[in-house]
Design an enzyme around this catalytic site. Structure first.
Site, PDB file in Angstrom:
ATOM      1  CG  ASP A  52      -1.652   1.346   1.299  1.00 23.59           C
ATOM      2  OD1 ASP A  52      -2.429   1.645   0.373  1.00 23.59           O
ATOM      3  OD2 ASP A  52      -1.394   2.122   2.243  1.00 23.59           O
ATOM      4  NE  ARG A  80      -4.884   4.799  -4.952  1.00 30.18           N
ATOM      5  CZ  ARG A  80      -5.324   4.871  -3.699  1.00 30.18           C
ATOM      6  NH1 ARG A  80      -4.701   4.237  -2.719  1.00 30.18           N
ATOM      7  NH2 ARG A  80      -6.404   5.547  -3.413  1.00 30.18           N
ATOM      8  CE  LYS A  92      -2.918   2.941   5.036  1.00 29.54           C
ATOM      9  NZ  LYS A  92      -2.696   3.888   3.976  1.00 29.54           N
TER      10      LYS A  92
END
Ligand code: URA
Length: 434
Positions: A161, A168, A187
Site C-alpha cells: 500500500d 496513485r 493497513k
C-alpha cells in the site's frame, strides 16, 4: 502470468481473480512489476471500478504484503480506531484513555504526520520524555498492565500500500472508492486489532467532500473488515470546519486534556462519546449503547480517564505531571489575537486553510525530514453560525516567528466568510454503520 495481460483484462472491463490480484501485488512489492505498468493498471481500475470480491482480494493481498502485527499475547479484545483525517483531529489523545479506562484494550502502532498538523505521535511528544520507541515486549506488557500503549512503526505493515499510494498520488488515481477503502483497510488489518471503529470525515476539509461518498466509503470499509473476520463499526462525521477549537500539536493536547476534565468543545465531546460508545460495544464491555455512553461519562466525571492518560505517559517515559498542569506543555513565545475585519455570522471556514496556517507557523511537516514546532498553532474563538463584531477576536495565534505569524494571520483571515443572515450549523454526526 504477465502483467500486460492483466492490464488488458482490466482495461476491457473484465474481473481479475484472486490469483491474479495476489500475483500483481506480490510482484509489485518485490519490484518485478515496474511503476509504469502498475500506473496503467490503477488507471484501468479507476475507470472500470472493482467488484466487491476484487476489492476484498486487493485488501487482503496488500495486508499480507509485509508484517502482520500479532497481538495475541494481549488478553481481551483489542480495539483500534481510525480517522480518515482532518484539521484539529486530536481524537485519539482523549478517546484512547477514555475507552481504556472503561476496560477496552488499546494497542496501537502509529506513524508521524505529514502536512497540516502533526500525527498522533507528534502530538503526544508534547509531553517531554514521551517515547514511542519501545520494544514489542514492553508494548505488550504495558497493554496487559494498564490497557493502553502506542508504539512507533517498527514493523513493515502493508508495504504494497505504501508503494501503491505514492504511485496513485502522482498519477491522479487516489480518489477511487475501492482503492481508498482497500488502502486504509489493508493497513488496519495488518495492525492486528480484533475490532476496528472508523471515523469517516465528510465536508470541505475531508477526502470525501460529499456525504453520500463518505457513507459509501464507510460501508465498503465495514464490509472489508467483516470479510476479514474483524468486528467493525463506522461513523460519518462533519469536517466542514476544524474539529474543536485548537489546531496545532501542544494546543490540541491541551484541548484533549480539557475534554478529559469535562470541559471539551461540544463537537469534540460528541465525537469522542460516539466513537467511544462504538469501541466499548465492539470490545464487548457493555450490553448496549446507553450503558457504554454512561461508562464514558463516569470515567470523565471520576477522573479515571485523565489518570489513564497520566499512567500511559508515565509508562512510556513522558512527563505525566503535564496531564494535571497543562502550563508544563510547550509554549510559544508570541501569542496574539486575530481581530475580525468584518462583521456578521460566520458562514464558512475553509478547513484546509486553517491547517495550512498551522503548517506555516511550523506545526506540520512540509517534508518527511522537517522538524515540528510543537508549541505553535491557533485556537479558534468563532465557528460556523457564531456572530462576530468587527474587531472581535476570531482566534488566538501562537507563534515563534514574527514573519510566519504575519503570513499565517493573512491567510487565516481569508479562510473565513460571513453572512448578514443567521447561518445554520451542520449536523455533526451524520450516521453510524455496523
Ligand atoms: N488514506 C489512505 O491511507 N489511503 C488512501 O487511498 C486514501 C487515504
Amino acid at each position: 502470468m504477465r502483467m500486460y495481460d492483466l492490464i488488458m483484462k482490466k482495461r476491457s472491463g473484465s474481473t481479475l481473480n484472486t490469483e491474479e490480484i495476489n500475483y500483481m501485488i506480490s510482484e509489485y512489492t518485490a519490484g518485478s512489476i515496474p511503476d509504469y505498468q502498475m500506473s496503467a493498471m490503477m488507471m484501468a481500475i479507476y475507470f472500470n471500478g472493482m467488484t466487491e470480491t476484487e476489492t476484498a482480494d486487493l485488501t487482503m493481498a496488500m495486508a499480507h504484503s509485509g508484517d502482520m502485527l500479532d497481538l495475541s499475547a494481549i488478553e481481551g479484545v483489542k480495539v483500534d480506531k481510525h480517522s480518515t483525517g482532518g484539521v484539529g483531529d486530536k481524537t485519539s489523545i482523549a478517546l484512547a484513555p477514555m475507552v481504556a479506562a472503561c476496560g477496552v484494550k488499546i494497542a496501537k502502532m502509529s506513524g508521524r504526520g505529514l502536512g497540516h498538523t502533526g500525527g498522533t505521535i507528534d502530538k503526544l511528544e508534547s509531553f517531554s520524555g514521551f517515547s514511542t520507541g519501545i520494544t514489542s515486549e514492553h508494548f505488550i506488557n504495558q497493554v496487559n498492565e494498564i490497557g493502553i500503549s502506542i508504539m512507533g512503526q517498527t514493523l513493515d505493515l502493508a508495504p504494497a500500500d505504501k508503494k501503491l499510494y505514492a504511485l496513485r498520488d502522482v498519477t491522479a488515481t487516489v480518489d477511487n472508492m475501492s482503492l481508498i477503502a482497500s488502502s486504509i483497510m489493508s493497513k488496519k488489518l495488518a495492525s492486528g486489532a480484533d475490532a476496528i471503529v472508523l471515523d469517516v470525515k465528510t465536508g470541505s476539509g475531508a477526502f470525501m467532500k460529499k456525504e453520500e461518498d463518505a457513507f459509501a466509503l464507510a460501508k465498503e470499509m465495514v464490509e472489508l473488515g467483516k470479510h476479514a473476520g474483524r468486528k467493525m463499526a463506522a461513523i460519518v462525521s462533519d469536517m466542514d470546519q476544524p474539529l474543536g477549537f485548537a489546531v496545532g500539536n501542544a494546543l490540541e493536547v491541551k484541548e484533549a486534556i480539557e475534554t478529559l476534565n469535562g470541559n471539551g468543545p461540544s463537537d469534540f465531546v460528541e465525537l469522542c462519546m460516539t466513537l467511544g460508545t462504538q469501541m466499548i460495544l465492539a470490545g464487548g464491555m457493555a450490553e448496549n449503547a446507553a450503558q457504554a455512553t454512561a461508562m464514558l461519562k463516569d470515567v470523565i466525571e471520576d477522573g479515571t480517564a485523565l489518570d489513564k492518560l497520566a499512567a500511559f505517559m508515565e509508562a512510556q517515559g513522558g512527563d505525566a505531571s503535564a496531564v494535571y498542569d497543562t502550563s508544563l506543555l510547550p509554549k510559544a513565545s508570541i501569542i496574539e489575537e486575530i481581530a475580525s475585519e468584518k462583521e456578521g455570522y460566520v458562514e464558512k471556514i475553509i478547513c484546509d486553510e486553517i491547517g495550512i496556517c498551522s503548517l506555516i507557523l511550523g506545526g506540520g511537516r512540509e517534508t518527511k525530514e522537517s522538524e515540528i514546532d510543537l508549541a505553535v498553532g491557533l485556537v479558534l474563538h468563532k465557528k460556523v453560525g457564531d456572530y462576530v463584531k468587527k474587531g472581535e477576536s476570531l482566534a488566538t495565534i501562537h507563534a515563534n516567528d514574527l514573519n510566519k505569524l504575519a503570513q499565517a494571520k493573512e491567510r487565516f483571515l481569508k479562510a473565513y466568510s460571513f453572512s448578514n443572515k443567521p447561518v445554520e450549523r451542520n449536523k455533526f454526526i451524520k450516521g453510524i454503520l455496523q
